[in-house]
Write an enzyme that holds these catalytic residues in place. Sequence first.
Site, PDB file in Angstrom:
ATOM      1  N   GLY A   1       0.820  -1.205   0.000  1.00 11.81           N
ATOM      2  CA  GLY A   1       0.000   0.000   0.000  1.00 11.81           C
ATOM      3  C   GLY A   1       0.857   1.258   0.000  1.00 11.81           C
TER       4      GLY A   1
ATOM      5  N   ARG B   1       7.272   1.564   1.367  1.00 12.56           N
ATOM      6  CA  ARG B   1       7.524   0.125   1.414  1.00 12.56           C
ATOM      7  C   ARG B   1       7.885  -0.392   0.022  1.00 12.56           C
ATOM      8  NH1 ARG B   1       3.343  -1.958   4.969  1.00 12.56           N
ATOM      9  NH2 ARG B   1       4.474  -0.705   6.473  1.00 12.56           N
TER      10      ARG B   1
ATOM     11  N   ARG C   1       2.649  11.283  -8.417  1.00 14.63           N
ATOM     12  CA  ARG C   1       2.119  11.423  -7.045  1.00 14.63           C
ATOM     13  C   ARG C   1       2.996  10.754  -5.986  1.00 14.63           C
ATOM     14  NH1 ARG C   1      -3.982  12.187  -6.603  1.00 14.63           N
ATOM     15  NH2 ARG C   1      -4.493  12.975  -8.647  1.00 14.63           N
TER      16      ARG C   1
ATOM     17  N   VAL D   1       0.942  -7.044  -1.248  1.00 10.78           N
ATOM     18  CA  VAL D   1       1.646  -7.378  -0.004  1.00 10.78           C
ATOM     19  C   VAL D   1       1.299  -6.297   1.012  1.00 10.78           C
ATOM     20  CG1 VAL D   1       3.540  -8.828  -0.848  1.00 10.78           C
ATOM     21  CG2 VAL D   1       3.786  -6.378  -1.016  1.00 10.78           C
TER      22      VAL D   1
ATOM     23  N   GLU E   1      -8.204  -3.582   0.339  1.00  8.70           N
ATOM     24  CA  GLU E   1      -7.875  -3.556  -1.093  1.00  8.70           C
ATOM     25  C   GLU E   1      -8.161  -4.818  -1.895  1.00  8.70           C
ATOM     26  OE1 GLU E   1      -5.534  -2.649   1.276  1.00  8.70           O
ATOM     27  OE2 GLU E   1      -5.659  -0.475   1.036  1.00  8.70           O
TER      28      GLU E   1
ATOM     29  N   ASP F   1      -2.208  -6.406  13.473  1.00 13.91           N
ATOM     30  CA  ASP F   1      -2.921  -6.164  14.729  1.00 13.91           C
ATOM     31  C   ASP F   1      -4.041  -7.192  14.805  1.00 13.91           C
ATOM     32  OD1 ASP F   1      -3.473  -4.029  12.526  1.00 13.91           O
ATOM     33  OD2 ASP F   1      -5.403  -4.272  13.505  1.00 13.91           O
TER      34      ASP F   1
HETATM   35  N1  HPA Z   1      -8.688  -2.356   9.312  1.00 14.86           N
HETATM   36  C1  HPA Z   1      -8.470  -2.176   8.018  1.00 14.86           C
HETATM   37  N2  HPA Z   1      -7.324  -2.436   7.436  1.00 14.86           N
HETATM   38  C2  HPA Z   1      -6.319  -2.883   8.200  1.00 14.86           C
HETATM   39  C3  HPA Z   1      -6.467  -3.080   9.548  1.00 14.86           C
HETATM   40  C4  HPA Z   1      -7.721  -2.800  10.141  1.00 14.86           C
HETATM   41  O1  HPA Z   1      -7.926  -2.953  11.341  1.00 14.86           O
HETATM   42  N3  HPA Z   1      -5.292  -3.526  10.044  1.00 14.86           N
HETATM   43  C5  HPA Z   1      -4.451  -3.595   8.987  1.00 14.86           C
HETATM   44  N4  HPA Z   1      -5.059  -3.213   7.878  1.00 14.86           N
END
Ligand code: HPA
Length: 237
Positions: A21, A25, A44, A89, A182, A205
């Site tokens: 994204g 990266r 951009r 990725v 995505e 997370d």
């Molecule tokens: N929400 C949306 N996209 C994400 C999240 C999330 O909690 N964590 C990593 N990408």
Amino acid sequence: MATPHIAAEKGDFAKTVLMPGDPLRSQFIAETYLENRRLVNNVRGVQGYTGTYKGVPVSVMASGMGMPSIGIYSYELYQFFGVENILRVGTIGGMRGDLRIGDVLLAQGACTNGNFGVQYGVQGAFAPIADFTLLRAAADIADERGLRYMVGNVFSSDIFYNDDEHVTANWQKLGVLGVEMEAAALYMNAARSGKRALAVCTVSDNLVTGEAAGSAERQTAYRDMMELALEVAVRMN
Ligand code: HPA
């Protein structure tokens, strides 16, 4: 030949493109893994590089965040630059308590609350799925490397800060593994273009346990995911 969002020539992209994204990266992947790399796009600040990995031509370019953004870049790569395979990725929020930070999720399917598929005019909802050849290669490589990974459905959300407090529980009931933003649009563009796509995601997370990656942990986990995607690119050569 330039498109509105990519200033490059037709032969500038390899057959396989890795899409994180984040443009930084993309630069990291290029600088860490690609030999003979050159910058092929910077419109951009969306850096696109082409180089070789283990002698195989590979490109990397950022998608930006969300389905509108990946929808633009993946469409232009497939339709105007001859790209065959796109490997997203990215990171994903785990929706199962047993997912650990750094686990890899291979998105076999991508549910969405977005309207991207409405353009196709079908009576019902198209089910966005990964390309099986890419998926099988990725799972084989993950096995060979002893990675902790799962294959299944993800949820591509249009909303990061969701006001619906039940959203995680509701998707979880259907066995959905995690939430990102995505994969569904990427998979629809691949289907419409007759090309291949796969989203390889690292759990950054966990929405059930509240666990989140520290920065060191994030870096190694990302590298496992990037190397997995690069090995898929080699097998697709
Ligand atoms: N929400 C949306 N996209 C994400 C999240 C999330 O909690 N964590 C990593 N990408």
